[in-house]
Design a protein around this motif. Structure first.
Motif, mmCIF file in Angstrom:
data_model
loop_
_atom_site.group_PDB
_atom_site.id
_atom_site.type_symbol
_atom_site.label_atom_id
_atom_site.label_comp_id
_atom_site.label_asym_id
_atom_site.label_seq_id
_atom_site.Cartn_x
_atom_site.Cartn_y
_atom_site.Cartn_z
ATOM 1 N N GLY A 107 -23.195 -42.839 -15.888
ATOM 2 C CA GLY A 107 -23.465 -44.206 -15.477
ATOM 3 C C GLY A 107 -23.375 -45.251 -16.565
ATOM 4 N N VAL A 108 -22.770 -44.905 -17.712
ATOM 5 C CA VAL A 108 -22.649 -45.845 -18.822
ATOM 6 C C VAL A 108 -21.430 -46.745 -18.645
ATOM 7 N N PHE A 109 -20.334 -46.180 -18.149
ATOM 8 C CA PHE A 109 -19.084 -46.920 -18.007
ATOM 9 C C PHE A 109 -18.742 -47.102 -16.530
ATOM 10 N N SER A 110 -18.082 -48.216 -16.222
ATOM 11 C CA SER A 110 -17.506 -48.403 -14.891
ATOM 12 C C SER A 110 -15.983 -48.438 -14.958
ATOM 13 N N GLY A 111 -15.440 -48.692 -16.154
ATOM 14 C CA GLY A 111 -14.004 -48.720 -16.375
ATOM 15 C C GLY A 111 -13.705 -48.618 -17.854
ATOM 16 N N PRO A 112 -12.442 -48.376 -18.223
ATOM 17 C CA PRO A 112 -12.073 -48.194 -19.633
ATOM 18 C C PRO A 112 -12.442 -49.363 -20.530
ATOM 19 N N ASP A 113 -12.511 -50.578 -20.021
ATOM 20 C CA ASP A 113 -12.878 -51.719 -20.857
ATOM 21 C C ASP A 113 -14.277 -51.580 -21.436
ATOM 22 N N ASP A 114 -15.133 -50.798 -20.761
ATOM 23 C CA ASP A 114 -16.491 -50.600 -21.275
ATOM 24 C C ASP A 114 -16.508 -49.807 -22.572
ATOM 25 N N MET A 115 -15.380 -49.187 -22.899
ATOM 26 C CA MET A 115 -15.284 -48.468 -24.174
ATOM 27 C C MET A 115 -15.311 -49.437 -25.363
ATOM 28 N N ASN A 116 -15.227 -50.736 -25.086
ATOM 29 C CA ASN A 116 -15.315 -51.735 -26.150
ATOM 30 C C ASN A 116 -16.758 -52.026 -26.549
ATOM 31 N N SER A 117 -17.712 -51.437 -25.858
ATOM 32 C CA SER A 117 -19.125 -51.651 -26.146
ATOM 33 C C SER A 117 -19.665 -50.523 -27.030
ATOM 34 N N PRO A 118 -19.930 -50.770 -28.312
ATOM 35 C CA PRO A 118 -20.447 -49.711 -29.200
ATOM 36 C C PRO A 118 -21.724 -49.042 -28.688
ATOM 37 N N PRO A 119 -22.711 -49.781 -28.142
ATOM 38 C CA PRO A 119 -23.912 -49.082 -27.657
ATOM 39 C C PRO A 119 -23.617 -48.105 -26.523
ATOM 40 N N ARG A 120 -22.702 -48.483 -25.635
ATOM 41 C CA ARG A 120 -22.366 -47.581 -24.525
ATOM 42 C C ARG A 120 -21.624 -46.356 -25.022
ATOM 43 N N VAL A 121 -20.709 -46.571 -25.938
ATOM 44 C CA VAL A 121 -19.967 -45.446 -26.517
ATOM 45 C C VAL A 121 -20.930 -44.511 -27.236
ATOM 46 N N ALA A 122 -21.921 -45.083 -27.912
ATOM 47 C CA ALA A 122 -22.900 -44.255 -28.641
ATOM 48 C C ALA A 122 -23.677 -43.356 -27.671
ATOM 49 N N LYS A 123 -24.029 -43.885 -26.482
ATOM 50 C CA LYS A 123 -24.747 -43.074 -25.495
ATOM 51 C C LYS A 123 -23.863 -41.935 -24.987
ATOM 52 N N ALA A 124 -22.598 -42.235 -24.738
ATOM 53 C CA ALA A 124 -21.686 -41.194 -24.280
ATOM 54 C C ALA A 124 -21.504 -40.130 -25.349
ATOM 55 N N ARG A 125 -21.369 -40.564 -26.600
ATOM 56 C CA ARG A 125 -21.188 -39.612 -27.702
ATOM 57 C C ARG A 125 -22.428 -38.737 -27.870
ATOM 58 N N GLN A 126 -23.600 -39.331 -27.735
ATOM 59 C CA GLN A 126 -24.834 -38.567 -27.856
ATOM 60 C C GLN A 126 -24.927 -37.496 -26.774
ATOM 61 N N THR A 127 -24.502 -37.854 -25.541
ATOM 62 C CA THR A 127 -24.515 -36.877 -24.455
ATOM 63 C C THR A 127 -23.540 -35.739 -24.742
ATOM 64 N N CYS A 128 -22.364 -36.077 -25.232
ATOM 65 C CA CYS A 128 -21.390 -35.040 -25.581
ATOM 66 C C CYS A 128 -21.959 -34.086 -26.635
ATOM 67 N N GLN A 129 -22.625 -34.638 -27.628
ATOM 68 C CA GLN A 129 -23.198 -33.810 -28.691
ATOM 69 C C GLN A 129 -24.343 -32.955 -28.168
ATOM 70 N N SER A 130 -25.172 -33.539 -27.299
ATOM 71 C CA SER A 130 -26.334 -32.803 -26.781
ATOM 72 C C SER A 130 -25.921 -31.616 -25.926
ATOM 73 N N PHE A 131 -24.828 -31.780 -25.165
ATOM 74 C CA PHE A 131 -24.404 -30.728 -24.245
ATOM 75 C C PHE A 131 -23.193 -29.949 -24.746
#
Length: 386
Positions: free
Chosen positions: A343-367
């Motif tokens: 639920g962090v992104f709705s489209g690829p443009d949201d990848m321009n948001s560092p805080p959102r990318v950080a949440k996605a990266r944290q999830t990838c690392q956690s799992f």
């Protein structure tokens, strides 16, 4: 089909599902479960027996909501605010049999009371005269509503006379939701849909001819790897022949409770990756021609929430969103896939948001999600949303 004409009326009923677009609607249960209930991809209603609710019971449900609304209006004051805590206390003082209708009425009241959705999976299977009686009663009790809608199977609609469909429209039914899923006869047969492409086209045209709005649901990925191209091409062709008001995307997910899971486990069905489904979507949208439908991607299962718009004008923008994902590096695609499913992104443009990318990266690392295992891990995430 079973109709329990002599069963006692117990209390207001509501079924398990409704379209996302009907979240604020009053849910009135006309039938229980699904008369077909054999689709290989659908986990809903499994093990449940289909039945028609007695019309008198449906009428009592409508009256119960009407009575509950009167209580809400009397107790809340007008035009003062309404507080859920006050309504909960009122509900606690009601008889247990009256509480379900009261809660449904309050939810509807807070949602603006604009629409009613008829449950469950195929309300148009009831006798036309019975459905028309129900529709007229809804309109008489709630004359201000803007919309009455229902799910319906193409196979059922195709067998209803044009005269009866128009009579339903005149009685107040003005939007139908149809699970097309695919326009490919090969895919429809594979998943045991119980309808053909010809059924879908005939039914869709009949709904439109009756003056009702039509939402057609399409399931990207349903053909698997083997039938992906046919699924995209034939589905687009069917929709081009219908020109529905809405095309709604619902990406395939395969929980362990459906028949398609056994096909996948046995190797007879190869589920597509997000990358492959995106290519299929690009092909599908590219083939939509000569129609003015509004395409919507309003479900968490979909990889792109913002792939939506009115055809044909929005087509280049939708294609550009898909192409941007396809052009990403594998690591970036994985971040987007995971971010979308949490639920962090709705489209690829949201990848321009560092805080959102950080949440996605944290999830990838956690799992421990990597480009190599992303699709397997995301499949597990998607099953939670079905």
């Amino acid at each position: 089909m079973k109709q329990k004409g002599k069963e006692p009326y117990n209390r207001f009923e509501q079924g398990p599902i409704r379209p996302p677009s009907e979240a604020a609607s009053l849910l009135i249960r006309v039938t229980r479960n699904c008369p077909w209930n054999r689709c290989a991809f659908c986990p809903v209603y499994k093990g449940k027996r289909f039945s028609l609710r007695p019309v008198a019971h449906v009428i009592r449900d409508i009256d119960a909501v009407h009575g509950s609304l009167e209580i809400i209006h009397q107790r809340s004051g007008s035009p003062g605010p309404v507080f859920s805590g006050d309504m909960s206390r009122i509900a606690d003082n009601l008889d247990p049999e009256e509480r379900p209708a009261f809660h449904a009425a309050f939810h509807w009241y807070m949602g603006g009371m604009k629409s009613v959705f008829l449950q469950d999976a195929n309300s148009l299977i009831v006798k036309p005269e019975d459905l028309i009686r129900i529709l007229k009663h809804i309109r008489s009790r709630f004359p201000w509503i803007e919309r009455i809608t229902s799910y319906a199977r193409s196979h059922t609609i195709a067998r209803i006379s044009d005269e009866n469909l128009k009579s339903m429209r005149d009685a107040g039914l003005n939007r139908i939701h149809v699970g097309m899923e695919s326009g490919s006869d090969q895919v429809l047969k594979m998943v045991n849909k119980g309808s053909t492409k010809a059924d879908h086209v005939k039914a869709g045209r009949k709904v439109k001819s009756a003056g009702m709005e039509l939402s057609e649901y399409v399931m990207p990925g349903l053909g698997g790897k083997a039938l992906s191209d046919d699924h995209a091409d034939e589905t687009a062709d069917a929709l081009n022949q219908i020109n529905p008001d809405f095309i709604r995307l619902r990406t395939l997910a395969i929980p362990e409770t459906v028949g398609l899971y056994e096909e996948q486990r046995a190797g007879r069905f190869e589920k597509m990756t997000d990358l492959e489904v995106t290519r299929e979507l690009l092909r599908f949208i590219g083939n939509l021609e000569g129609i003015t439908s509004y395409l919507k991607s309003d479900h968490i299962l979909n990889l792109f929430e913002n792939v939506e718009g009115r055809l044909p004008d929005a087509k280049p923008e939708m294609e550009a969103i898909l192409k941007r994902f396809l052009d990403m590096a594998p690591e970036e695609r994985t971040l987007y896939q995971v971010g979308r499913r949490i639920g962090v992104f709705s489209g690829p443009d949201d990848m321009n948001s560092p805080p959102r990318v950080a949440k996605a990266r944290q999830t990838c690392q956690s799992f421990g999600i990597t480009p190599e295992n992303a699709d397997q891990m995301i499949d597990e995430l998607m099953k939670r949303f079905i």
